[in-house]
Structures are given as structure tokens and as C-alpha cells.
Design a protein around this motif. Structure first.
Motif, PDB file in Angstrom:
ATOM      1  N   PRO A 198      -9.580  39.856  23.529  1.00  0.00           N
ATOM      2  CA  PRO A 198     -10.159  39.441  24.817  1.00  0.00           C
ATOM      3  C   PRO A 198      -9.746  40.364  25.950  1.00  0.00           C
ATOM      4  CG  PRO A 198      -8.312  38.031  24.249  1.00  0.00           C
ATOM      5  CD  PRO A 198      -8.566  38.903  23.050  1.00  0.00           C
ATOM      6  N   SER A 199     -10.472  40.290  27.043  1.00  0.00           N
ATOM      7  CA  SER A 199     -10.084  41.003  28.250  1.00  0.00           C
ATOM      8  C   SER A 199      -8.761  40.437  28.748  1.00  0.00           C
ATOM      9  CB  SER A 199     -11.164  40.824  29.325  1.00  0.00           C
ATOM     10  OG  SER A 199     -10.664  41.137  30.610  1.00  0.00           O
ATOM     11  N   MET A 200      -7.944  41.278  29.358  1.00  0.00           N
ATOM     12  CA  MET A 200      -6.678  40.774  29.901  1.00  0.00           C
ATOM     13  C   MET A 200      -6.935  39.803  31.044  1.00  0.00           C
ATOM     14  SD  MET A 200      -3.192  42.853  30.677  1.00  0.00           S
ATOM     15  CE  MET A 200      -2.934  43.062  28.921  1.00  0.00           C
ATOM     16  N   ASP A 201      -8.042  39.942  31.709  1.00  0.00           N
ATOM     17  CA  ASP A 201      -8.452  38.996  32.756  1.00  0.00           C
ATOM     18  C   ASP A 201      -9.225  37.864  32.087  1.00  0.00           C
ATOM     19  OD1 ASP A 201      -9.004  37.792  35.165  1.00  0.00           O
ATOM     20  OD2 ASP A 201     -10.578  39.204  35.740  1.00  0.00           O
ATOM     21  N   TRP A 202      -8.544  37.165  31.177  1.00  0.00           N
ATOM     22  CA  TRP A 202      -9.215  36.204  30.315  1.00  0.00           C
ATOM     23  C   TRP A 202      -9.180  34.793  30.868  1.00  0.00           C
ATOM     24  CZ3 TRP A 202      -6.141  34.682  25.335  1.00  0.00           C
ATOM     25  CH2 TRP A 202      -4.798  34.482  25.633  1.00  0.00           C
ATOM     26  N   THR A 203      -9.893  33.892  30.192  1.00  0.00           N
ATOM     27  CA  THR A 203     -10.024  32.512  30.645  1.00  0.00           C
ATOM     28  C   THR A 203      -9.645  31.538  29.529  1.00  0.00           C
ATOM     29  OG1 THR A 203     -12.322  32.332  29.903  1.00  0.00           O
ATOM     30  CG2 THR A 203     -11.952  33.209  32.133  1.00  0.00           C
ATOM     31  N   TRP A 204      -9.647  30.251  29.869  1.00  0.00           N
ATOM     32  CA  TRP A 204      -9.398  29.216  28.859  1.00  0.00           C
ATOM     33  C   TRP A 204     -10.397  29.323  27.705  1.00  0.00           C
ATOM     34  CZ3 TRP A 204      -8.294  23.887  31.662  1.00  0.00           C
ATOM     35  CH2 TRP A 204      -7.105  24.008  32.397  1.00  0.00           C
ATOM     36  N   LEU A 322       6.660  43.555  12.596  1.00  0.00           N
ATOM     37  CA  LEU A 322       5.438  43.974  13.283  1.00  0.00           C
ATOM     38  C   LEU A 322       5.686  45.275  14.043  1.00  0.00           C
ATOM     39  CD1 LEU A 322       4.223  40.532  14.670  1.00  0.00           C
ATOM     40  CD2 LEU A 322       3.233  41.823  12.771  1.00  0.00           C
ATOM     41  N   LYS A 323       4.603  45.992  14.333  1.00  0.00           N
ATOM     42  CA  LYS A 323       4.684  47.223  15.090  1.00  0.00           C
ATOM     43  C   LYS A 323       4.312  46.951  16.548  1.00  0.00           C
ATOM     44  CE  LYS A 323       5.659  49.588  11.400  1.00  0.00           C
ATOM     45  NZ  LYS A 323       7.048  50.089  11.201  1.00  0.00           N
ATOM     46  N   PRO A 324       4.784  47.781  17.477  1.00  0.00           N
ATOM     47  CA  PRO A 324       4.466  47.551  18.889  1.00  0.00           C
ATOM     48  C   PRO A 324       2.976  47.423  19.171  1.00  0.00           C
ATOM     49  CG  PRO A 324       6.191  49.181  18.709  1.00  0.00           C
ATOM     50  CD  PRO A 324       5.717  48.908  17.307  1.00  0.00           C
ATOM     51  N   GLU A 325       2.177  48.216  18.460  1.00  0.00           N
ATOM     52  CA  GLU A 325       0.728  48.139  18.692  1.00  0.00           C
ATOM     53  C   GLU A 325       0.111  46.840  18.184  1.00  0.00           C
ATOM     54  OE1 GLU A 325       1.423  50.814  15.003  1.00  0.00           O
ATOM     55  OE2 GLU A 325       2.327  50.478  16.991  1.00  0.00           O
ATOM     56  N   ASP A 326       0.867  46.105  17.364  1.00  0.00           N
ATOM     57  CA  ASP A 326       0.376  44.821  16.844  1.00  0.00           C
ATOM     58  C   ASP A 326       0.562  43.674  17.836  1.00  0.00           C
ATOM     59  OD1 ASP A 326      -0.188  46.066  14.418  1.00  0.00           O
ATOM     60  OD2 ASP A 326       1.771  45.563  13.559  1.00  0.00           O
ATOM     61  N   VAL A 327       1.466  43.842  18.789  1.00  0.00           N
ATOM     62  CA  VAL A 327       1.848  42.739  19.678  1.00  0.00           C
ATOM     63  C   VAL A 327       1.416  43.048  21.105  1.00  0.00           C
ATOM     64  CG1 VAL A 327       3.745  41.322  20.513  1.00  0.00           C
ATOM     65  CG2 VAL A 327       3.814  42.235  18.186  1.00  0.00           C
ATOM     66  N   LEU A 328       0.487  42.255  21.612  1.00  0.00           N
ATOM     67  CA  LEU A 328      -0.024  42.419  22.973  1.00  0.00           C
ATOM     68  C   LEU A 328       0.548  41.328  23.870  1.00  0.00           C
ATOM     69  CD1 LEU A 328      -3.801  43.033  22.125  1.00  0.00           C
ATOM     70  CD2 LEU A 328      -1.951  44.723  22.258  1.00  0.00           C
ATOM     71  N   THR A 329       0.930  41.706  25.074  1.00  0.00           N
ATOM     72  CA  THR A 329       1.432  40.739  26.046  1.00  0.00           C
ATOM     73  C   THR A 329       0.370  40.525  27.115  1.00  0.00           C
ATOM     74  OG1 THR A 329       3.699  41.503  25.673  1.00  0.00           O
ATOM     75  CG2 THR A 329       3.292  40.175  27.634  1.00  0.00           C
ATOM     76  N   TYR A 330      -0.071  39.282  27.250  1.00  0.00           N
ATOM     77  CA  TYR A 330      -1.113  38.911  28.205  1.00  0.00           C
ATOM     78  C   TYR A 330      -0.558  37.934  29.245  1.00  0.00           C
ATOM     79  CZ  TYR A 330      -5.328  40.851  25.967  1.00  0.00           C
ATOM     80  OH  TYR A 330      -6.299  41.686  25.493  1.00  0.00           O
ATOM     81  N   PRO A 331      -1.159  37.919  30.427  1.00  0.00           N
ATOM     82  CA  PRO A 331      -0.831  36.831  31.350  1.00  0.00           C
ATOM     83  C   PRO A 331      -1.413  35.535  30.797  1.00  0.00           C
ATOM     84  CG  PRO A 331      -2.725  38.046  32.164  1.00  0.00           C
ATOM     85  CD  PRO A 331      -2.226  38.784  30.941  1.00  0.00           C
ATOM     86  N   PRO A 398      12.603  44.005  29.865  1.00  0.00           N
ATOM     87  CA  PRO A 398      12.088  42.789  30.505  1.00  0.00           C
ATOM     88  C   PRO A 398      10.775  43.085  31.219  1.00  0.00           C
ATOM     89  CG  PRO A 398      13.911  43.695  31.763  1.00  0.00           C
ATOM     90  CD  PRO A 398      13.843  44.483  30.487  1.00  0.00           C
ATOM     91  N   LEU A 399       9.882  42.120  31.207  1.00  0.00           N
ATOM     92  CA  LEU A 399       8.622  42.284  31.925  1.00  0.00           C
ATOM     93  C   LEU A 399       8.860  42.261  33.428  1.00  0.00           C
ATOM     94  CD1 LEU A 399       5.564  42.532  31.864  1.00  0.00           C
ATOM     95  CD2 LEU A 399       5.415  40.050  31.610  1.00  0.00           C
ATOM     96  N   LEU A 400       9.805  41.432  33.868  1.00  0.00           N
ATOM     97  CA  LEU A 400      10.158  41.339  35.281  1.00  0.00           C
ATOM     98  C   LEU A 400      11.656  41.545  35.448  1.00  0.00           C
ATOM     99  CD1 LEU A 400       8.137  38.187  36.461  1.00  0.00           C
ATOM    100  CD2 LEU A 400       7.536  40.590  36.800  1.00  0.00           C
ATOM    101  N   ASP A 401      12.032  42.517  36.249  1.00  0.00           N
ATOM    102  CA  ASP A 401      13.438  42.705  36.579  1.00  0.00           C
ATOM    103  C   ASP A 401      13.568  42.632  38.097  1.00  0.00           C
ATOM    104  OD1 ASP A 401      16.178  43.288  36.228  1.00  0.00           O
ATOM    105  OD2 ASP A 401      15.694  44.577  34.525  1.00  0.00           O
ATOM    106  N   TYR A 402      14.806  42.804  38.594  1.00  0.00           N
ATOM    107  CA  TYR A 402      15.014  42.648  40.037  1.00  0.00           C
ATOM    108  C   TYR A 402      14.310  43.732  40.845  1.00  0.00           C
ATOM    109  CZ  TYR A 402      18.505  46.415  39.867  1.00  0.00           C
ATOM    110  OH  TYR A 402      19.139  47.621  39.708  1.00  0.00           O
ATOM    111  N   TYR A 426       4.436  47.650  27.883  1.00  0.00           N
ATOM    112  CA  TYR A 426       3.498  46.638  28.367  1.00  0.00           C
ATOM    113  C   TYR A 426       2.263  47.324  28.940  1.00  0.00           C
ATOM    114  CZ  TYR A 426       7.505  43.445  28.203  1.00  0.00           C
ATOM    115  OH  TYR A 426       8.581  42.691  27.803  1.00  0.00           O
ATOM    116  N   SER A 427       1.139  46.640  28.897  1.00  0.00           N
ATOM    117  CA  SER A 427      -0.062  47.178  29.530  1.00  0.00           C
ATOM    118  C   SER A 427       0.171  47.286  31.035  1.00  0.00           C
ATOM    119  CB  SER A 427      -1.258  46.270  29.269  1.00  0.00           C
ATOM    120  OG  SER A 427      -2.346  46.611  30.124  1.00  0.00           O
TER     121      SER A 427
END
Length: 488
Positions: A198-204, A322-331, A398-402, A426-427
Motif C-alpha cells: 500500500p501507499s505509505m499515506d494509507w487508510t483503514w 528476515l532481511k531489512p528489505e522484507d520489513v517496512l515501517t509505516y505510520p 530509533p525512529l524518534l530520538d531527541y 526507514y523510508s
């Protein structure tokens, strides 16, 4: 959710080594003082030829005696204590005029009022993303806007995290680290079933269709594994409540009022019903806690899981093969196109006691930010990455750091990452879509536990009525928990 964010947040510390340890791994460098004792800095007064002390300039804070009571780790955190002791040593080398007193009291909403009334709260103390408005309204945190405006790195601090403690344009705390709930997707499983990513700007709807396309009940494969037991079940579901525009509670007339039994709550619960009964996309054994759901993702038994990102990816890559390309991080998905990708935000913050003197407040601020944006931290990170390479392991930042990812320090950190091929990437599109919303201020865990019962009933019994379920849950939470709270 603090129980689970604490695990993740500890990974943030271990992963980045950019804050507390400041690149020094000498765990034996302790101050030697007993807990709670002051660590007194050596005097550094200049003397003239006659041996009399030269008067220090009164406008130089480094020449004035200052005592601060610092937030200190609890006794069980021996390594973190050693790191903090090392920080104290280095801080006092730069500020020999500062006397430091250790205090391992950990923030508790039921104790902070007593601490403030008795003037026993530390000069600065830890708190959570949920507490900003409450502490400001009670007058239990200092307005540090002037100190913040003079801080040279303020524009490099991560705004997603820092903004939680900026209220009406005033600054009341400094972020340490945090997370926003995300959705991890096993791309390999989607590819094997011919399901489009799916698009990263995805919906329910996108989430529903993806989960439905991957699920294979005969093989015990689910499209998504929403957590279905423990407080984490309510925590997972709350993301959808927020995405639908709902709230957990509100303050009205000095009382806490449950509000999750709203139209938004009904929409969020109905979406769970679709995942369970329309798409048949969740695990047949749906009673999964955090570890169960993350384990299912690690073992490629589910294509999607919702949590803070790094802990999930760490297991998937370094334990699941798993490989890094196998795992996608989405909002988290928006309820509908154009909506916000809201995820539960959790984080740790340090705030300053308003009863402290101006000098104490300034030295507390300098102590809080002492190891931020440190070159030593970058050196330590490089060492960690070298060791991961030697061990044949991936490193998941980390996705979010200080710090803000596009800051100068963020770019320096990325330059270190780019030297290695074993760092998960991360994308670049995700940060622009993340929308973090703090947990409720009062009785969050009790609310989560109550909603977990609702989720379990929904998953086990077809035909439940969402409005009826939420009304009953809100009544329980209101009468058992919220009605006992008096907001002054």
C-alpha cells in the motif's frame, strides 16, 4: 503505553548511546558517595599573591556556588547508575562550583503534589508525555522558555517529541526520547501472495484489504495481529480511536469524564469487527500480548503488527532471519484519505522544579542537556556499529530520538550509519506523516484494561454491538476510576 514503551525506550538508549552514556563505557567511574549524598565539587577560587581569595564576578554563574538535586536512576538499574555517575563526574569537571545531590524518586502522579507541598521534589525530575498540561496547570513545572531560547541546539531538537511540552508558546520540559506507534509490514509475505504494497499515506481500507489479501487461515497465517490480551489490547485499539478523532477523557467541572464511548469510538470498534469477521484477517488464536504479536511477526505468521518500531524490527531481523528489505515501517493508517496518521505517543521528559532558584534552574537545564549533541556519542555509536558488524547483526536506530533527523547532528548521525551496510533504513517519507498523540492523563492503564475486555468480547463473539459495548465500558471506567479523581 508505559509498560511497553519502557521496553522500547530502553532500546532507544541502548541503540543510540547518545544521551546518558556520552560515549564513556567506564562503568567503574562512580562518585563513591552513598545514595542521596551530595557530591561536592572541589573549590576553584583564584588567589592573589597575598593568598587572599579573589572575589568572583557575581554575573558569572560558574563562579557562584549552586546545589542541584538531580533525577537519579533506581538501585536496580546498575549500569544506568554507573553512566549517570560518569556524567556527574564530567559535569563537575566543567562546573566545579556545582554540588550535586542524587534523588532516585521516580515521577508518580499521586505523589507529585505531596513532593511539591513539602518542597522535597528534585531540582529536575522525569515525567511523561501525558503529564504536560496537568503539571503546567498545577504550577509544578518551571517555565524554562528563556533558558530554552538561549540554548544553542534548540532548533535541532525533535519537534514531534518536544512540542508535547510547549504549551501556549512556552517551554516547560526537555524531551529525552520517545516513540509513536507504527505498523510494521512483512513485504515478503505480501509479495508471496501477490498483494500490492500500500501507499505509505494509507487508510483503514488499505489496511483491511492488505490484511485480507495475505491471510490464509488454513496455513495459520494472519494478515494482521492486533494485540488481544493484557492492557496492550486496549493500547493497540486506542490508535484507531485517535485516528477517528476521538478522545479517552475530558476534564469538566473539576471531574474526569470518559469520552471514548463516542461516534469515533464506535467507528474504531467497528473497524476491528471488520478485521475479525469480514476479512477473517486476525490470528485464529487472537489472545496475543505484546510479545506474542511481535513473535508472530518475527516468525512470519502475521504480515502486520502495531507497536513502537525498533523492538519489533530488532526481533524480526536479528532473531527471525528476515532481511531489512522484507520489513517496512509505516505510520498508522488514516481513517480516510486525507486524514491524520495518528499513533499513540509515549516519551520521557525532564522538567525543572519551579521552586528552585534561577541559578538552580539554569544549572539543572545545563545538566539535562549536557550530553546532547555530543561528538563522544557519535564515537560510541560507531563502536557499537563496528561490534554489530563483527557479530553479524543488524542495527536498528530509533525512529524518534531527541534530535531532529534533518538537524546538523541528525545528519552527522546518519553519516555514521551510512558507513555500515547493517543499519536498518526507514523510508524518508514516514517522518512527514507521523502524528503522535499522548496517552490519557488519568488512569490510562485502567482504561486500557477495560477496553481489553471489550476487544476480547468482540473477537470471540460475532454480532456484538459497538455502541452498547462502549457505553458499558465507559460506565465501568467512570464509576470505578474517574469518579474518584478530583481535579483542582
Amino acid at each position: 503505553m508505559r509498560k511497553y514503551s519502557s521496553v522500547l525506550l530502553s532500546l532507544l538508549v541502548a541503540g543510540s548511546l547518545l544521551t546518558a552514556c556520552g560515549g564513556n563505557n567506564n562503568n567503574g567511574n562512580t562518585t563513591g558517595n552513598k545514595e542521596g549524598e551530595a557530591t561536592t565539587a572541589p573549590t576553584n577560587a583564584a588567589t592573589d599573591n597575598a593568598g587572599s581569595a579573589t572575589a568572583a564576578p557575581t554575573d558569572d554563574i560558574t563562579q557562584r556556588k549552586v546545589t542541584i538535586k538531580i533525577h537519579y536512576p533506581t538501585p536496580d538499574l546498575t549500569e544506568v547508575r554507573a553512566q549517570e555517575d560518569d556524567k556527574i563526574k564530567r559535569f563537575q569537571e566543567e562546573y566545579p562550583n556545582v554540588e550535586i545531590v542524587k534523588d532516585d524518586w521516580q515521577y508518580n502522579v499521586s505523589e507529585i503534589g505531596i513532593k511539591m507541598a513539602a518542597n522535597e521534589a528534585p531540582t529536575f525530575f522525569n515525567t511523561y508525555a501525558t503529564e504536560a498540561k496537568f503539571l503546567v496547570e498545577k504550577g509544578w513545572v518551571a517555565d524554562i522558555t528563556d533558558l530554552w531560547n538561549k540554548y544553542e541546539f534548540k532548533d535541532q531538537i525533535n519537534p514531534v517529541l518536544q512540542n508535547q511540552f510547549i504549551i501556549d508558546g512556552k517551554v516547560f520540559g526537555v524531551t529525552q526520547k520517545g516513540y509513536v506507534t507504527t505498523t510494521m509490514i512483512n513485504k515478503k509475505m505480501l509479495d508471496e501472495k501477490g498483494v500490492a504494497v500500500p501507499s505509505m499515506d494509507w487508510t483503514w481500507d488499505d489496511m483491511l484489504n492488505t490484511a485480507k489479501g495475505v491471510a490464509d487461515t488454513k496455513k495459520g497465517i494472519s494478515g494482521i495481529a492486533p494485540m488481544g490480551k493484557g492492557n496492550e489490547a486496549g493500547w493497540n485499539w486506542t490508535n484507531f480511536l485517535f485516528e477517528a478523532g476521538g478522545e479517552i477523557q475530558k476534564i469538566e467541572g473539576g471531574k474526569v469524564v470518559a469520552t471514548f464511548n463516542s461516534e469515533a469510538g464506535i467507528k474504531a470498534l467497528d473497524f476491528y469487527k471488520k478485521l475479525r469477521w469480514e476479512a477473517n484477517a486476525i490470528p485464529q488464536d487472537w489472545a496475543l500480548g505484546w510479545g506474542d504479536a511481535v513473535g508472530a511477526f518475527q516468525q512470519s505468521r502475521t504480515a502486520m503488527v502495531m507497536a513502537g518500531s525498533d523492538g519489533v524490527i530488532e526481533q524480526a531481523l536479528n532473531q527471525g532471519g528476515l532481511k531489512p528489505e522484507d520489513v517496512l515501517t509505516y505510520p498508522m493508517p488514516a481513517m480516510e484519505k486525507g486524514g491524520k496518521h495518528t499513533g499513540v505517543l509515549g516519551g520521557d521528559y525532564l522538567v525543572i522544579n519551579p521552586n528552585a532558584t534561577p541559578d538552580e534552574q539554569e544549572m539543572a537545564f545545563r545538566y539535562i542537556t549536557f550530553d546532547y549533541f555530543s561528538d563522544k556519542g557519535l564515537e560510541a555509536l560507531d563502536t557499537v556499529l563496528q561490534q554489530r558488524t563483527t557479530d553479524g547483526k543488524y542495527f536498528i536506530p530509533p525512529l524518534l530520538d531527541y534530535y531532529s533527523a534533518d538537524s546538523d547532528f541528525g545528519k552527522k548521525t546518519k553519516a555514521v550509519y551510512d558507513k555500515y551496510t547493517n543499519v536498518y533504513q526507514y523510508s524518508p517519507d514516514i517522518l512527514g506523516l507521523l502524528d503522535g498523540k499522548p496517552e490519557a492523563q488519568y488512569n490510562t492503564q485502567d482504561y486500557y484494561a477495560t477496553m481489553s475486555n471489550v476487544i476480547q468480547e468482540l473477537f470471540s463473539k460475532k454480532g456484538t454491538d459497538s455502541k452498547t459495548q462502549l457505553e458499558a465500558a465507559a460506565k465501568t471506567v467512570q464509576e470505578k476510576f474517574f469518579d474518584t479523581i478530583k481535579v483542582e
